[in-house]
Design a protein around this motif. Structure first.
Motif, short mmCIF file in Angstrom:
data_model
loop_
_atom_site.label_atom_id
_atom_site.label_comp_id
_atom_site.label_asym_id
_atom_site.label_seq_id
_atom_site.Cartn_x
_atom_site.Cartn_y
_atom_site.Cartn_z
N LEU A 1 0.82 -1.21 0.00
CA LEU A 1 0.00 0.00 0.00
C LEU A 1 0.85 1.26 0.00
N ALA A 2 2.06 1.16 0.55
CA ALA A 2 2.95 2.32 0.56
C ALA A 2 3.32 2.76 -0.85
N ALA A 3 3.27 1.84 -1.81
CA ALA A 3 3.56 2.17 -3.21
C ALA A 3 2.37 2.82 -3.90
N GLU A 4 1.23 2.89 -3.22
CA GLU A 4 0.03 3.60 -3.65
C GLU A 4 -0.55 3.11 -5.00
N PRO A 5 -0.87 1.82 -5.09
CA PRO A 5 -1.64 1.38 -6.26
C PRO A 5 -3.04 1.97 -6.18
N GLU A 6 -3.63 2.24 -7.34
CA GLU A 6 -5.00 2.79 -7.33
C GLU A 6 -6.02 1.75 -6.86
N VAL A 7 -5.79 0.48 -7.16
CA VAL A 7 -6.74 -0.59 -6.81
C VAL A 7 -5.99 -1.71 -6.11
N LEU A 8 -6.52 -2.18 -4.99
CA LEU A 8 -6.00 -3.35 -4.29
C LEU A 8 -7.05 -4.44 -4.39
N ASN A 9 -6.73 -5.49 -5.12
CA ASN A 9 -7.66 -6.59 -5.38
C ASN A 9 -7.17 -7.83 -4.63
N HIS A 10 -8.07 -8.46 -3.91
CA HIS A 10 -7.77 -9.76 -3.29
C HIS A 10 -9.03 -10.60 -3.39
N ASN A 11 -8.94 -11.73 -4.03
CA ASN A 11 -10.12 -12.54 -4.29
C ASN A 11 -10.51 -13.42 -3.11
N THR A 12 -11.79 -13.35 -2.75
CA THR A 12 -12.35 -14.27 -1.77
C THR A 12 -12.47 -15.66 -2.38
N GLU A 13 -12.70 -15.71 -3.67
CA GLU A 13 -12.76 -16.91 -4.52
C GLU A 13 -14.04 -17.71 -4.37
N THR A 14 -14.48 -18.01 -3.13
CA THR A 14 -15.66 -18.84 -2.96
C THR A 14 -16.32 -18.54 -1.62
N ILE A 15 -17.35 -19.29 -1.31
CA ILE A 15 -18.08 -19.08 -0.07
C ILE A 15 -17.39 -19.86 1.06
N PRO A 16 -17.59 -19.47 2.33
CA PRO A 16 -16.86 -20.09 3.44
C PRO A 16 -16.96 -21.61 3.50
N ARG A 17 -18.14 -22.16 3.24
CA ARG A 17 -18.33 -23.61 3.38
C ARG A 17 -17.43 -24.41 2.44
N LEU A 18 -17.06 -23.83 1.32
CA LEU A 18 -16.27 -24.56 0.32
C LEU A 18 -14.77 -24.31 0.43
N TYR A 19 -14.34 -23.56 1.43
CA TYR A 19 -12.92 -23.24 1.53
C TYR A 19 -12.05 -24.47 1.71
N ARG A 20 -12.42 -25.38 2.59
CA ARG A 20 -11.57 -26.54 2.86
C ARG A 20 -11.32 -27.35 1.59
N ARG A 21 -12.33 -27.47 0.75
CA ARG A 21 -12.19 -28.24 -0.49
C ARG A 21 -11.54 -27.43 -1.61
N THR A 22 -11.84 -26.14 -1.65
CA THR A 22 -11.41 -25.31 -2.78
C THR A 22 -10.11 -24.55 -2.51
N ARG A 23 -9.97 -24.01 -1.32
CA ARG A 23 -8.77 -23.23 -0.94
C ARG A 23 -8.22 -23.77 0.38
N PRO A 24 -7.69 -24.98 0.37
CA PRO A 24 -7.26 -25.63 1.62
C PRO A 24 -6.20 -24.86 2.39
N GLN A 25 -5.40 -24.03 1.71
CA GLN A 25 -4.37 -23.25 2.39
C GLN A 25 -4.79 -21.79 2.60
N GLY A 26 -6.03 -21.49 2.26
CA GLY A 26 -6.54 -20.15 2.44
C GLY A 26 -7.40 -20.06 3.70
N ASP A 27 -7.83 -18.86 4.02
CA ASP A 27 -8.67 -18.64 5.19
C ASP A 27 -9.62 -17.50 4.88
N TYR A 28 -10.92 -17.78 4.94
CA TYR A 28 -11.93 -16.80 4.57
C TYR A 28 -11.84 -15.54 5.44
N GLY A 29 -11.73 -15.73 6.75
CA GLY A 29 -11.63 -14.58 7.64
C GLY A 29 -10.40 -13.74 7.38
#
Length: 311
Positions: free
Chosen positions: A159-187
């Motif tokens: 953020l210190a480099a001041e991009p105009e847009v910061l995008n981070h994808n949630t990708e899916t709904i919380p219930r499907l995180y373990r199957r879809t994003r096993p190394q991710g965390d919705y919170g």
């Protein structure tokens, strides 16, 4: 046992998902520049269905620090079997040159996950932004970043480099995180977006959801509400498409009418922009953010806490 009806539902795409194969003469000039400068794009690495349209328009989403990824998300077509390499100090320079040669008004810079690096690659994002600013100061910059394993100092560095847009994808709904994003965390993903708004209120925040993996309509709407609760500005919703037989299968092909309903719901929730259609991807029509910046201008300020040096 999988029935013939189920196989047909997964394999045969509906008409609204059929796109013309990209014509080589239309994308050739962009491809030549990318090859000349030895750069990767998520358009190619992730087999994006919009590659013909975007390359023809002279736009591309640059994939830095790759192409090997340290995570093995079962929906993603980016290679995770190769060993990640040391960061290339010339990559930001080459990326800046590509933006200049392509005369881009808006550029998207994303990366593979680099959980092997202490800062998750934040310093490389900083350098890439700096090089684009040097070569093409009029170009607006969007970064599509991983969750950085919750390293908020690394987020501050980007953020210190001041991009105009910061995008981070949630990708899916919380219930499907373990199957879809096993190394991710919705919170953690929501927290990243919340902190971005707090630390850099002039930055437009953005997230994306892929659908067709078994989520319900209400689960999608609940995720949209969660994103608005952290004041996310822009949302993309698109159909998940199975890259190969070794990846997660498609549970359902969502109709265009349902995508329209989610777009209308998102607009009612207060998103500045909702791009929702079967072929929508995170960076699809990303350059339209320039219009949002004119309609909803935000003055830049001084961050309350930034890293003093680039590691």
């Amino acid at each position: 046992m999988v029935s013939q009806q189920q196989v047909k539902r997964v394999v045969v795409k509906p008409e609204w998902l059929r796109v013309k194969a990209p014509q080589r003469e239309r994308i050739g000039s962009v491809t030549e520049i990318l090859r000349d400068l030895d750069l990767n794009t998520v358009c190619e690495e992730a087999s994006c269905p919009n590659i013909g349209e975007c390359f023809h328009a002279g736009t591309a989403t640059f994939l830095i620090m790759g192409p090997a990824c340290t995570r093995a998300c079962p929906y993603c077509d980016i290679d995770f079997e190769k060993k990640p390499q040391a960061l290339d100090p010339t990559e930001p320079i080459r990326l800046g040159e590509a933006v200049g040669r392509l005369k881009l008004n808006h550029v998207v810079i994303t990366s593979v996950n680099r959980d092997d690096l202490p800062d998750g690659g934040a310093s490389q994002f900083q350098r890439c932004i700096a090089e684009v600013r040097k070569i093409s100061p009029q170009t607006t910059i969007e970064v599509l970043i991983p969750d950085l394993c919750g390293n908020w100092d690394a987020l501050q560095a980007i953020l210190a480099a001041e991009p105009e847009v910061l995008n981070h994808n949630t990708e899916t709904i919380p219930r499907l995180y373990r199957r879809t994003r096993p190394q991710g965390d919705y919170g953690r993903s929501l927290e990243l977006l919340r902190r971005t708004r707090e630390l850099a209120p002039w930055t437009y925040t953005k997230s994306g959801i892929m659908v067709g993996l078994g989520e319900t309509d209400e689960e999608v709407r609940a995720t949209m509400r969660d994103l608005r609760s952290v004041d996310c500005d822009i949302l993309t919703i698109g159909q998940y498409l199975q890259p190969s037989q070794k990846h997660l299968g498609v549970e359902e092909f969502i109709t265009p009418a349902q995508f329209d309903a989610w777009r209308e719901y998102g607009e009612d929730l207060g998103f500045l922009q909702v791009v929702s259609s079967p072929l929508t991807r995170s960076s699809y029509h990303a350059e339209e953010v320039r219009r949002l910046m004119q309609e909803y201008p935000r003055a830049k300020g001084v961050m309350r806490s930034v890293m003093s040096t680039v590691q």
